[in-house]
Motif scaffolding. Structure first.
Motif, mmCIF file in Angstrom:
data_model
loop_
_atom_site.group_PDB
_atom_site.id
_atom_site.type_symbol
_atom_site.label_atom_id
_atom_site.label_comp_id
_atom_site.label_asym_id
_atom_site.label_seq_id
_atom_site.Cartn_x
_atom_site.Cartn_y
_atom_site.Cartn_z
ATOM 1 N N GLU A 158 65.664 108.012 17.924
ATOM 2 C CA GLU A 158 66.838 108.740 17.437
ATOM 3 C C GLU A 158 66.440 109.745 16.353
ATOM 4 O OE1 GLU A 158 71.223 107.828 15.404
ATOM 5 O OE2 GLU A 158 69.913 106.183 16.043
ATOM 6 N N LEU A 159 65.475 109.361 15.517
ATOM 7 C CA LEU A 159 64.992 110.289 14.498
ATOM 8 C C LEU A 159 64.218 111.444 15.127
ATOM 9 C CD1 LEU A 159 63.797 107.803 11.726
ATOM 10 C CD2 LEU A 159 65.878 109.177 11.762
ATOM 11 N N PHE A 160 63.414 111.152 16.139
ATOM 12 C CA PHE A 160 62.681 112.221 16.825
ATOM 13 C C PHE A 160 63.641 113.224 17.475
ATOM 14 C CE2 PHE A 160 58.747 109.369 17.508
ATOM 15 C CZ PHE A 160 58.132 109.906 16.379
ATOM 16 N N ASP A 161 64.739 112.739 17.979
ATOM 17 C CA ASP A 161 65.684 113.603 18.708
ATOM 18 C C ASP A 161 66.606 114.380 17.771
ATOM 19 O OD1 ASP A 161 64.579 112.622 21.016
ATOM 20 O OD2 ASP A 161 66.149 111.132 21.360
ATOM 21 N N SER A 162 66.676 113.996 16.502
ATOM 22 C CA SER A 162 67.575 114.683 15.568
ATOM 23 C C SER A 162 66.973 116.030 15.166
ATOM 24 C CB SER A 162 67.809 113.829 14.320
ATOM 25 O OG SER A 162 66.603 113.678 13.596
ATOM 26 N N ARG A 163 67.841 116.914 14.678
ATOM 27 C CA ARG A 163 67.400 118.234 14.202
ATOM 28 C C ARG A 163 68.000 118.491 12.816
ATOM 29 N NH1 ARG A 163 65.353 122.125 17.435
ATOM 30 N NH2 ARG A 163 66.501 123.745 16.307
ATOM 31 N N PRO A 164 67.518 117.798 11.790
ATOM 32 C CA PRO A 164 68.084 117.997 10.455
ATOM 33 C C PRO A 164 67.783 119.398 9.923
ATOM 34 C CG PRO A 164 66.112 116.647 10.330
ATOM 35 C CD PRO A 164 66.417 116.812 11.789
ATOM 36 N N ILE A 165 68.627 119.865 9.016
ATOM 37 C CA ILE A 165 68.416 121.187 8.424
ATOM 38 C C ILE A 165 67.063 121.248 7.735
ATOM 39 C CG2 ILE A 165 69.243 122.766 6.640
ATOM 40 C CD1 ILE A 165 72.040 121.933 7.281
ATOM 41 N N PHE A 166 66.725 120.230 6.978
ATOM 42 C CA PHE A 166 65.444 120.173 6.291
ATOM 43 C C PHE A 166 64.514 119.288 7.126
ATOM 44 C CE2 PHE A 166 68.765 120.691 3.071
ATOM 45 C CZ PHE A 166 68.400 121.937 2.579
ATOM 46 N N ALA A 167 63.500 119.907 7.721
ATOM 47 C CA ALA A 167 62.690 119.225 8.727
ATOM 48 C C ALA A 167 62.027 117.969 8.190
ATOM 49 C CB ALA A 167 61.637 120.197 9.275
ATOM 50 N N GLU A 168 61.613 117.989 6.903
ATOM 51 C CA GLU A 168 60.903 116.844 6.353
ATOM 52 C C GLU A 168 61.772 115.598 6.274
ATOM 53 O OE1 GLU A 168 62.737 119.010 2.862
ATOM 54 O OE2 GLU A 168 61.692 119.547 4.714
ATOM 55 N N THR A 169 63.111 115.762 6.399
ATOM 56 C CA THR A 169 64.021 114.619 6.342
ATOM 57 C C THR A 169 63.671 113.586 7.407
ATOM 58 O OG1 THR A 169 65.769 116.093 5.546
ATOM 59 C CG2 THR A 169 66.451 113.949 6.372
ATOM 60 N N THR A 170 63.202 114.052 8.567
ATOM 61 C CA THR A 170 62.830 113.125 9.640
ATOM 62 C C THR A 170 61.725 112.184 9.191
ATOM 63 O OG1 THR A 170 63.471 114.706 11.358
ATOM 64 C CG2 THR A 170 61.931 112.978 11.988
ATOM 65 N N PHE A 171 60.702 112.719 8.529
ATOM 66 C CA PHE A 171 59.593 111.867 8.090
ATOM 67 C C PHE A 171 60.021 110.928 6.977
ATOM 68 C CE2 PHE A 171 55.465 111.363 5.703
ATOM 69 C CZ PHE A 171 54.938 110.436 6.591
ATOM 70 N N TYR A 172 60.862 111.432 6.052
ATOM 71 C CA TYR A 172 61.352 110.561 4.991
ATOM 72 C C TYR A 172 62.121 109.372 5.573
ATOM 73 C CZ TYR A 172 60.250 114.364 1.728
ATOM 74 O OH TYR A 172 59.611 115.320 0.996
ATOM 75 N N ALA A 173 62.883 109.614 6.654
ATOM 76 C CA ALA A 173 63.645 108.535 7.287
ATOM 77 C C ALA A 173 62.735 107.614 8.099
ATOM 78 C CB ALA A 173 64.738 109.123 8.174
ATOM 79 N N MET A 174 61.625 108.145 8.611
ATOM 80 C CA MET A 174 60.685 107.329 9.388
ATOM 81 C C MET A 174 59.889 106.373 8.512
ATOM 82 S SD MET A 174 58.999 110.053 12.051
ATOM 83 C CE MET A 174 57.660 108.887 12.389
ATOM 84 N N ALA A 175 59.618 106.768 7.279
ATOM 85 C CA ALA A 175 58.715 106.006 6.420
ATOM 86 C C ALA A 175 59.089 104.527 6.320
ATOM 87 C CB ALA A 175 58.645 106.653 5.037
ATOM 88 N N PRO A 176 60.363 104.169 6.037
ATOM 89 C CA PRO A 176 60.698 102.735 5.964
ATOM 90 C C PRO A 176 60.484 102.012 7.294
ATOM 91 C CG PRO A 176 62.416 104.084 4.941
ATOM 92 C CD PRO A 176 61.516 105.019 5.678
ATOM 93 N N LEU A 177 60.655 102.705 8.412
ATOM 94 C CA LEU A 177 60.448 102.062 9.714
ATOM 95 C C LEU A 177 58.985 101.717 9.934
ATOM 96 C CD1 LEU A 177 62.742 104.262 12.019
ATOM 97 C CD2 LEU A 177 63.344 102.278 10.620
ATOM 98 N N LEU A 178 58.079 102.521 9.324
ATOM 99 C CA LEU A 178 56.646 102.295 9.496
ATOM 100 C C LEU A 178 56.050 101.476 8.356
ATOM 101 C CD1 LEU A 178 55.629 105.916 10.570
ATOM 102 C CD2 LEU A 178 56.003 103.957 12.064
ATOM 103 N N GLY A 179 56.798 101.340 7.262
ATOM 104 C CA GLY A 179 56.278 100.617 6.114
ATOM 105 C C GLY A 179 55.532 101.502 5.130
ATOM 106 N N ILE A 180 55.667 102.828 5.252
ATOM 107 C CA ILE A 180 55.028 103.762 4.321
ATOM 108 C C ILE A 180 55.903 103.901 3.085
ATOM 109 C CG2 ILE A 180 54.262 106.150 4.005
ATOM 110 C CD1 ILE A 180 53.689 106.278 6.975
#
Length: 687
Positions: A158-180
């Motif tokens: 779902e995060l990969f498919d999203s298109r947030p205005i600020f592109a880095e938002t996707t990685f910030y949201a991914m971090a907790p899923l990966l444990g970063i």
């Protein structure tokens, strides 16, 4: 400017993470030493390369930031990550964001590229063929082994498919899923637990070698023209860069018909060099006997630093800051100010040369146009000293030029909070299309955003299919659920239009011939839907229209606003002829001149209390009318027509606009009203 960062994340496990961090540090150090660097002493005054290594996170991730590679670009990053992954037999993730527009992720396991994600494949350079976009869409199944127990691949997809205005938002949201650790996503800050590997180059980098020989000057950034308004200050700023050896003493000459004809009376000439080692800022205030003729001013104490060998070359990742430093410190900025005395057209000739080397000379010849003094809104005189510092006279003059140059006809409508704002806009757009009579080869470019935190999507449609074609009907149903729509009628390509007399390039070239826009909420303050007042705007370029055509367009646009204002219980509206195409609906030239700088201007509470502009034709809703002590006085200066629950006010003569504005002053915002509302809004958010 958006967010830009590049970080590498190396994964260990609970049993090997400490050992892995030690091996990682030794591997990085050995790699850097083979590239012409040595370890920097702890007391070294400067270093050429720094690599930051985070402590091991709770989930085993170690983050790297800084000069991991000596070369600039994605290829060097991928090579480094692949080698680290293969050497350490582990997982390495590259996260790279550029200006909040593009996010790329590369995932390596055991030295093999497992997945590559690109937030916007269309923004890649070189371009990636559309048929390959699926390859970089992000494949959550390939990341399953890395996910935390509470995360799942559908959540990641779902995060990969999203298109947030600020592109880095996707990685910030991914971090907790990966444990970063989320604090390390965008880079590492100096801290006691962050290890810094510091290195110095074994030789002076080629780009840091000063050039010897005769000094030379190279003209840098400069304006394309000079424009002013009678009674206001005009300023011309340009840059001159050192392109040779060191020199000293600068001579600035100002001449041209704009000065000799009395259009501009020169005031001062100043110059400065961004050199931290010595303060170099010089200002010369012109005397009365030298303001109306050719002026030559000498600055004998100015020292010009030498250029650096290869400072114009493509920078490497570890020294780009040093290159920017050298270029900035070898650049002089020159500024000439004056007062506009008369309206007319002429030229302004500018010259810079070194006092000791006549051959080191640059010249600049600019077209100059000065406009007659224009009407100013009443609230402009109330601007505070702080506002005058924030918006100097030359910037204020630009706003006045926008306000008093009748090039773009636009109608702006404010609605109360409603989910039907997009539908209202589309109704008005279809009616507006019938009046535009576009070329058969023209097309509409439609940008839409489904939600405030999503990027916009773009589509094109032939103008002849608007409001009647099947594709438009399908598109219309989709657009009704969006939060922002921007529509531009683009004609077949034509050369840039040059204005007569002054050769000024058309500032609206490339913006289209006509269009419209709707914004249901502002991104600046993240309004809730109940708090926002949707803003609708329709516009057309009048410069190619005959007087009869202009009157037709004004009448047609008035009819559209009448209908929408009555149907959707409009709060307020106005019809204006200003200079530029509206880019955003949270501010306009009238507000900027009065010291109102957007942000809270799209709140319903603001729009129900204050007018957004005073023009020759306005619509005022009942909420605003109730706040006028004497609404019946409007009829003394304008034609008042009932429209729905409100009225349309049309000034009988442009000369009566000042008197009408005086009657409306209780609902015209001042700079103090705006500051108070902004402070209250931010205080509420902080609470």
């Amino acid at each position: 400017m958006g967010t830009t960062f590049t970080t590498l994340h190396v994964l260990g496990d609970q049993t090997t993470s400490t050992t892995l961090r030690h091996r990682l540090v030794e591997t990085l150090r050995a790699r850097v030493l083979t590239e012409g660097f040595v370890d920097a002493a702890t007391d070294a005054p400067s270093v050429d390369r720094i690599i930051c290594v985070s402590p091991t996170g709770d989930s085993g991730w170690i983050t790297l930031d800084g000069g991991v590679t000596a070369d600039f670009g994605d290829d060097a990053l991928q090579t480094c990550a692949q080698e680290l992954s293969a050497t350490l037999r582990t997982t390495v993730l590259i996260a790279s964001a550029f200006d909040s527009d593009l996010l790329q992720l590369w995932l390596y396991q055991q030295g093999i590229l497992v997945d590559h994600y690109v937030s916007d494949p269309d923004a890649l350079s070189p371009r990636l063929p559309r048929r390959r976009w699926k390859e970089v869409a992000g494949h959550a199944k390939r990341w399953e082994d890395l996910l935390m127990p509470t995360a799942s691949s559908p959540m990641l997809q779902e995060l990969f498919d999203s298109r947030p205005i600020f592109a880095e938002t996707t990685f910030y949201a991914m971090a907790p899923l990966l444990g970063i650790n989320p604090r390390w996503c965008g880079g590492l800050e100096a801290a006691a637990d962050v290890l810094q590997l510091r290195f110095q180059s074994t030789q002076v980098p080629h780009h840091r070698t000063p050039i010897q020989g005769e000094p030379q000057l190279l003209r840098g950034g400069h304006p394309m023209s000079v424009e002013g308004m009678v009674g206001h200050r005009v300023a011309v700023t340009w840059m001159v860069r050192s392109a040779g050896g060191p020199g000293y003493g600068l001579v600035v000459g100002v001449d041209g018909t704009a000065v000799t004809m009395g259009l501009i009376r020169l005031e001062s000439i100043s110059t400065w060099v961004a050199d931290p080692e010595r303060h170099q800022h010089f200002n010369h205030v012109l005397q009365d006997d030298e303001r109306d003729q050719r002026v030559t001013v000498e600055f004998p104490d100015l020292l010009l630093p030498p250029d650096r060998v290869g400072s114009h070359l493509r920078p490497e990742a570890w020294n780009w800051r040093a290159i920017f430093h050298d270029q900035a410190h070898a650049t002089m900025t020159v500024r000439v100010t004056g007062i506009v005395l008369a309206a007319g057209a002429g030229r302004l000739s500018l010259e810079t040369r070194l006092l000791t080397t006549a051959a080191a000379t640059t010249t600049l010849d600019l077209p100059c146009v000065t406009h007659p003094a224009a009407r100013s809104p009443l609230r402009m005189a109330e601007r505070s000293a702080m506002a005058q510092r924030r918006v100097p006279d030359e910037a204020l003059m630009g706003y006045l030029l926008q306000l008093n140059t009748p090039q773009i006809l636009q109608a702006h409508l404010v609605l109360p909070p409603t989910v039907h704002a997009s539908a209202a806009f589309l109704d008005g757009l279809e009616r507006w299309h019938t009046a535009l009579d576009p070329d058969q080869r023209a097309h509409y470019r439609i940008n839409a955003r489904t939600a405030l935190d999503q990027r916009s999507t773009t589509t094109k449609m032939r103008s002849r299919t608007m409001s009647a074609g099947k594709r438009w009907k399908r598109l219309r149903s989709t657009l009704q659920g969006t939060s922002m729509i921007r529509v531009t009628l683009e004609a077949p390509p034509t050369p840039p239009r040059m204005l007569d007399l002054d050769n000024l390039v058309d500032t609206n070239y490339g913006m289209g011939r006509a269009g419209g826009m709707v914004e249901r909420m502002s991104i600046l303050l993240q309004h809730t839907p109940d708090d926002s007042a949707p803003q609708l705007n329709l516009w057309v370029d009048l410069r190619r229209a005959t007087p009869d055509r202009q009157e037709f367009l004004i009448a047609h646009l008035t009819g559209i606003i009448d209908a929408l204002f009555a149907t959707y219980n409009g709060v307020q509206a106005y019809l204006a002829r200003w200079r530029n195409v509206p880019y955003s609906l949270d501010s306009n030239p009238y507000e900027l001149v009065c010291g109102v700088h957007g942000q809270i201007t799209m709140r319903y509470a603001w729009c129900a209390r204050f007018l957004r502009s005073v023009t020759e034709r306005m619509w005022i809703g009942p909420t605003l009318l109730d706040q006028l002590p004497s609404p019946q006085m409007l009829a003394d200066y304008a034609v008042v027509t009932p429209v729905g629950d409100g009225i349309r006010v049309t000034v009988a003569s442009p000369t009566q606009l000042d008197a009408l504005e005086q009657v409306l002053l209780p609902i015209v915002p001042s700079e103090g009203d705006w500051q108070q509302a902004v402070e209250a809004r931010y205080a509420k958010r902080r609470a």
